[in-house]
Design a protein around this motif. Structure first.
Motif, PDB file in Angstrom:
ATOM      1  N   VAL A 103      45.254  35.159  44.607  1.00  0.00           N
ATOM      2  CA  VAL A 103      44.994  36.465  45.207  1.00  0.00           C
ATOM      3  C   VAL A 103      46.054  36.778  46.257  1.00  0.00           C
ATOM      4  CG1 VAL A 103      43.320  37.863  46.473  1.00  0.00           C
ATOM      5  CG2 VAL A 103      42.510  36.094  44.887  1.00  0.00           C
ATOM      6  N   VAL A 104      46.760  37.885  46.049  1.00  0.00           N
ATOM      7  CA  VAL A 104      47.637  38.411  47.087  1.00  0.00           C
ATOM      8  C   VAL A 104      46.833  39.467  47.829  1.00  0.00           C
ATOM      9  CG1 VAL A 104      49.671  39.805  47.557  1.00  0.00           C
ATOM     10  CG2 VAL A 104      49.784  37.968  45.875  1.00  0.00           C
ATOM     11  N   SER A 105      46.567  39.228  49.093  1.00  0.00           N
ATOM     12  CA  SER A 105      45.710  40.160  49.828  1.00  0.00           C
ATOM     13  C   SER A 105      45.785  39.862  51.319  1.00  0.00           C
ATOM     14  CB  SER A 105      44.262  40.031  49.333  1.00  0.00           C
ATOM     15  OG  SER A 105      43.384  40.712  50.196  1.00  0.00           O
ATOM     16  N   HIS A 106      45.350  40.842  52.106  1.00  0.00           N
ATOM     17  CA  HIS A 106      45.295  40.623  53.548  1.00  0.00           C
ATOM     18  C   HIS A 106      43.861  40.652  54.053  1.00  0.00           C
ATOM     19  CE1 HIS A 106      49.736  41.974  53.827  1.00  0.00           C
ATOM     20  NE2 HIS A 106      49.601  40.692  53.588  1.00  0.00           N
ATOM     21  N   GLU A 107      42.908  40.481  53.142  1.00  0.00           N
ATOM     22  CA  GLU A 107      41.508  40.454  53.560  1.00  0.00           C
ATOM     23  C   GLU A 107      41.197  39.089  54.182  1.00  0.00           C
ATOM     24  OE1 GLU A 107      39.441  42.914  53.535  1.00  0.00           O
ATOM     25  OE2 GLU A 107      40.615  44.367  52.379  1.00  0.00           O
ATOM     26  N   ARG A 118      46.868  37.248  27.417  1.00  0.00           N
ATOM     27  CA  ARG A 118      45.455  37.599  27.368  1.00  0.00           C
ATOM     28  C   ARG A 118      44.594  36.490  27.966  1.00  0.00           C
ATOM     29  NH1 ARG A 118      45.809  36.642  21.364  1.00  0.00           N
ATOM     30  NH2 ARG A 118      44.702  34.696  21.073  1.00  0.00           N
ATOM     31  N   ARG A 119      45.192  35.325  28.235  1.00  0.00           N
ATOM     32  CA  ARG A 119      44.442  34.272  28.916  1.00  0.00           C
ATOM     33  C   ARG A 119      44.700  34.292  30.421  1.00  0.00           C
ATOM     34  NH1 ARG A 119      46.245  29.316  27.173  1.00  0.00           N
ATOM     35  NH2 ARG A 119      47.873  30.091  25.795  1.00  0.00           N
ATOM     36  N   ILE A 120      45.530  35.250  30.854  1.00  0.00           N
ATOM     37  CA  ILE A 120      45.812  35.408  32.281  1.00  0.00           C
ATOM     38  C   ILE A 120      45.415  36.826  32.672  1.00  0.00           C
ATOM     39  CG2 ILE A 120      47.583  35.300  34.058  1.00  0.00           C
ATOM     40  CD1 ILE A 120      49.263  33.633  32.097  1.00  0.00           C
ATOM     41  N   GLY A 121      44.283  36.959  33.320  1.00  0.00           N
ATOM     42  CA  GLY A 121      43.828  38.293  33.717  1.00  0.00           C
ATOM     43  C   GLY A 121      44.595  38.769  34.931  1.00  0.00           C
ATOM     44  N   MET A 122      44.866  40.078  34.990  1.00  0.00           N
ATOM     45  CA  MET A 122      45.565  40.582  36.169  1.00  0.00           C
ATOM     46  C   MET A 122      44.904  41.861  36.669  1.00  0.00           C
ATOM     47  SD  MET A 122      49.595  40.878  36.876  1.00  0.00           S
ATOM     48  CE  MET A 122      50.166  40.830  38.564  1.00  0.00           C
ATOM     49  N   VAL A 123      44.780  41.931  37.984  1.00  0.00           N
ATOM     50  CA  VAL A 123      44.182  43.101  38.627  1.00  0.00           C
ATOM     51  C   VAL A 123      45.209  43.659  39.602  1.00  0.00           C
ATOM     52  CG1 VAL A 123      42.325  43.881  40.151  1.00  0.00           C
ATOM     53  CG2 VAL A 123      41.855  42.189  38.364  1.00  0.00           C
ATOM     54  N   PHE A 124      45.377  45.000  39.576  1.00  0.00           N
ATOM     55  CA  PHE A 124      46.484  45.625  40.299  1.00  0.00           C
ATOM     56  C   PHE A 124      45.990  46.423  41.502  1.00  0.00           C
ATOM     57  CE2 PHE A 124      47.456  45.129  35.855  1.00  0.00           C
ATOM     58  CZ  PHE A 124      48.741  44.595  35.846  1.00  0.00           C
ATOM     59  N   GLN A 125      46.897  46.619  42.436  1.00  0.00           N
ATOM     60  CA  GLN A 125      46.578  47.392  43.632  1.00  0.00           C
ATOM     61  C   GLN A 125      46.070  48.795  43.283  1.00  0.00           C
ATOM     62  OE1 GLN A 125      49.864  47.698  46.352  1.00  0.00           O
ATOM     63  NE2 GLN A 125      48.726  48.930  47.814  1.00  0.00           N
ATOM     64  N   PRO A 139      39.739  35.122  30.471  1.00  0.00           N
ATOM     65  CA  PRO A 139      40.971  34.478  30.921  1.00  0.00           C
ATOM     66  C   PRO A 139      40.686  33.134  31.580  1.00  0.00           C
ATOM     67  CG  PRO A 139      40.337  36.181  32.464  1.00  0.00           C
ATOM     68  CD  PRO A 139      39.369  36.266  31.323  1.00  0.00           C
ATOM     69  N   LYS A 140      41.707  32.279  31.580  1.00  0.00           N
ATOM     70  CA  LYS A 140      41.603  30.981  32.254  1.00  0.00           C
ATOM     71  C   LYS A 140      41.909  31.127  33.734  1.00  0.00           C
ATOM     72  CE  LYS A 140      41.254  28.199  28.627  1.00  0.00           C
ATOM     73  NZ  LYS A 140      40.775  26.898  28.340  1.00  0.00           N
ATOM     74  N   ILE A 141      42.652  32.168  34.054  1.00  0.00           N
ATOM     75  CA  ILE A 141      43.079  32.366  35.426  1.00  0.00           C
ATOM     76  C   ILE A 141      43.132  33.864  35.695  1.00  0.00           C
ATOM     77  CG2 ILE A 141      45.496  32.154  34.654  1.00  0.00           C
ATOM     78  CD1 ILE A 141      46.172  31.079  37.421  1.00  0.00           C
ATOM     79  N   MET A 142      42.810  34.237  36.920  1.00  0.00           N
ATOM     80  CA  MET A 142      42.861  35.663  37.286  1.00  0.00           C
ATOM     81  C   MET A 142      43.848  35.845  38.434  1.00  0.00           C
ATOM     82  SD  MET A 142      40.698  37.877  35.688  1.00  0.00           S
ATOM     83  CE  MET A 142      40.045  39.056  36.845  1.00  0.00           C
ATOM     84  N   LEU A 143      44.727  36.832  38.264  1.00  0.00           N
ATOM     85  CA  LEU A 143      45.704  37.163  39.300  1.00  0.00           C
ATOM     86  C   LEU A 143      45.290  38.487  39.939  1.00  0.00           C
ATOM     87  CD1 LEU A 143      48.884  36.528  37.081  1.00  0.00           C
ATOM     88  CD2 LEU A 143      47.725  34.867  38.568  1.00  0.00           C
ATOM     89  N   PHE A 144      45.222  38.520  41.244  1.00  0.00           N
ATOM     90  CA  PHE A 144      44.851  39.749  41.957  1.00  0.00           C
ATOM     91  C   PHE A 144      46.014  40.168  42.848  1.00  0.00           C
ATOM     92  CE2 PHE A 144      40.307  40.140  41.043  1.00  0.00           C
ATOM     93  CZ  PHE A 144      39.995  38.863  40.585  1.00  0.00           C
ATOM     94  N   ASP A 145      46.567  41.349  42.570  1.00  0.00           N
ATOM     95  CA  ASP A 145      47.693  41.843  43.362  1.00  0.00           C
ATOM     96  C   ASP A 145      47.198  42.919  44.331  1.00  0.00           C
ATOM     97  OD1 ASP A 145      50.130  42.441  44.375  1.00  0.00           O
ATOM     98  OD2 ASP A 145      51.000  43.220  42.523  1.00  0.00           O
ATOM     99  N   GLU A 146      46.914  42.533  45.550  1.00  0.00           N
ATOM    100  CA  GLU A 146      46.374  43.433  46.582  1.00  0.00           C
ATOM    101  C   GLU A 146      45.244  44.306  46.025  1.00  0.00           C
ATOM    102  OE1 GLU A 146      48.813  44.901  49.498  1.00  0.00           O
ATOM    103  OE2 GLU A 146      50.589  43.741  48.973  1.00  0.00           O
ATOM    104  N   LEU A 160      55.967  36.864  42.959  1.00  0.00           N
ATOM    105  CA  LEU A 160      55.491  35.548  42.544  1.00  0.00           C
ATOM    106  C   LEU A 160      54.322  35.695  41.577  1.00  0.00           C
ATOM    107  CD1 LEU A 160      55.342  32.466  42.781  1.00  0.00           C
ATOM    108  CD2 LEU A 160      53.973  32.755  44.838  1.00  0.00           C
ATOM    109  N   LEU A 161      53.388  36.582  41.942  1.00  0.00           N
ATOM    110  CA  LEU A 161      52.215  36.795  41.096  1.00  0.00           C
ATOM    111  C   LEU A 161      52.627  37.333  39.719  1.00  0.00           C
ATOM    112  CD1 LEU A 161      49.240  36.360  41.837  1.00  0.00           C
ATOM    113  CD2 LEU A 161      49.035  38.820  42.163  1.00  0.00           C
TER     114      LEU A 161
END
Lengths: 221, 233
Positions: B183-187, B69-76, B147-154, B35-36
């Motif tokens: 944010v996809v995470s289990h924290e 480039r307007r959607i930031g993404m951070v990876f596991q 970015p306008k939005i940040m996506l965090f994948d675990e 989904l992310l």
């Protein structure tokens, strides 16, 4: 023992033959300066084509690589130099060597690049594309710098092979180092010019081979 | 953002408001990472529509590189470029995508690295950084593009426990600054403290969603109850 020294290590004959041999050595270096960059670039093109999203391009590349890795380079060279005139294309010995080396080397270098590119994890592409870099920018700035570093020993090793293979050019009467040395041998009835040529190859390639061993050791750690 | 009828994801319909922090939880294979990754089309949805900041990014002629480039993404696994320094990692897209001159790109990179607490690491290579520092550098790389939005994948799953806090602190600061985040995470503790909404996914569908206090304390669905019970142990 003395006969052996006379036949293979005759210093006077080496000196006599040195002008022609050194000229041949110069031609070998010139040949290397042309065919190595051509092979490196051609190989890169082959590697990129082999990873193309277009299936037909990938298939053509596979056939190209298989074909030119399977054909003996000497057979290819003779085919180009003796075969092309039948198609009304006249090529100089130098051009024949360049063409056949381009075909052969592109196939080999291409496989090396490809394995390097495939060694880079998909996460690198994800990261790069997610920041807006295009597919080709990702290849140029993210994937290739890492890929080339990973396969540097293989690239150097293949380049050593290419340098040695330039001696094949003697077969089509291109006056490179081995051709010159063999001419000197046939004129003097003495093998010392060949020894001289071998020493020249050794002088050029030994430091490279040494560097290669150190690089391979370093990369294993 | 809304999606419909995907293979891994089915009938997903979700909206994220500006400045909202949406937490997505769910068992592995539930489709939350997919989904992310659909949100910036690293993964291609078969059908459906995704709208980011008013722009349909699933549209045929959409300029993906401009959108991404307007959607930031951070990876596991951070995915820093190992051949570039922390600064070089941040500068690459600034230089090649936005065409910033070198000095300006470096100034932006410095500011981004300061923001994630890595002011003195700009010239360090990723292998000279701890996991937590690497992930913060990766966050800086995304942030530098504003970015306008940040996506965090675990983002913290690959980190040693003692390094998780630094990364979460940076994310909490981002939230306070008004960033829209998915944010996809289990924290769980972080979710309770910072999330506006928690979405529980299973089997490619959204099972349940709600404010973190409600969803964790009183899950309505059995699947949610089971899952929340498992990860809170």
């Amino acid at each position: 023992m003395d006969a052996l020294l006379q036949q293979f290590f005759n210093f006077d004959i080496m000196m006599q033959a040195s002008p022609i041999i050194l000229r041949g050595f110069g031609m070998t270096l010139l040949l290397c300066l042309v065919v190595i960059p051509m092979g490196l670039l051609g190989g890169l093109a082959v590697a990129l084509a082999s990873l193309s999203p277009i299936r037909t391009v990938r298939w053509i590349t596979i056939i190209f690589v298989d074909l030119f890795r399977a054909i003996p380079p000497l057979a290819l060279l003779i085919f180009v130099s003796a075969g092309l005139p039948f198609a009304d294309i006249r090529v100089s010995p130098f051009a024949a060597v360049c063409i056949s080396f381009l075909l052969n080397n592109s196939a080999y270098y291409g496989e090396i690049y490809r394995s390097g590119i495939e060694s880079i994890g998909a996460g690198q592409t994800d990261a790069s594309r997610s920041t807006g870099l295009s597919a080709s920018q990702t290849m140029a700035y993210v994937i290739l710098p890492q890929a080339v570093r990973n396969v540097l020993p293989d690239l150097i090793s293949n380049t050593v092979e290419v340098v040695k293979l330039t001696s094949l050019a003697s077969v089509v009467a291109f006056a490179e180092l081995l051709y010159a040395a063999d001419m000197a041998r046939s004129v003097t009835y003495n093998a010392s010019p060949i020894t001289f040529a071998a020493v020249l190859y050794l002088l050029v390639l030994w430091p490279v081979v040494r560097l290669l061993s150190r690089l391979e050791n370093k990369m294993q750690n | 953002m809304s999606y419909e009828k995907l293979k891994v994801l089915r009938g997903i319909n979700i909206d994220v408001r500006p400045s909202e922090l949406v937490f997505i939880i769910g068992p592995s294979g539930s489709g939350k990472s997919t989904l992310l990754r659909c949100c910036n089309r690293l993964e291609e949805p078969d059908s459906g529509e995704i709208i980011v900041d008013g722009e349909a990014i699933t549209a045929k002629g959409a300029n993906l590189n401009a959108i991404r480039r307007r959607i930031g993404m951070v990876f596991q696994s951070f995915n820093l470029y190992p051949h570039l320094t922390a600064g070089g990692n941040v500068m690459l897209a600034l230089r090649k995508v936005l065409g910033k001159p070198k000095a300006e790109a470096r100034a932006i990179a410095e500011a981004a690295l300061v923001r994630v607490g890595l002011a003195d690491k700009i010239d360090n290579y990723p292998n000279q950084l701890s996991g937590g520092q690497q992930q913060r550098a990766a966050i800086a790389r995304a942030l530098a593009l504003e970015p306008k939005i940040m996506l965090f994948d675990e983002p913290t799953s690959a980190l040693d426990p003692e390094l998780v806090g630094d990364v979460l602190n940076v994310m909490a600061e981002l939230k306070r600054s008004g960033m829209t985040m998915v944010v996809v995470s289990h924290e769980m503790r972080f979710a309770k403290a910072a999330a506006d909404r928690v979405v529980f996914m299973d089997g490619g569908v959204i099972v349940e969603q709600g404010a973190p206090a409600d969803l964790f304390a009183n899950p309505k669905q059995k699947r949610t109850r089971d899952f929340v019970g498992q990860i809170e142990q």
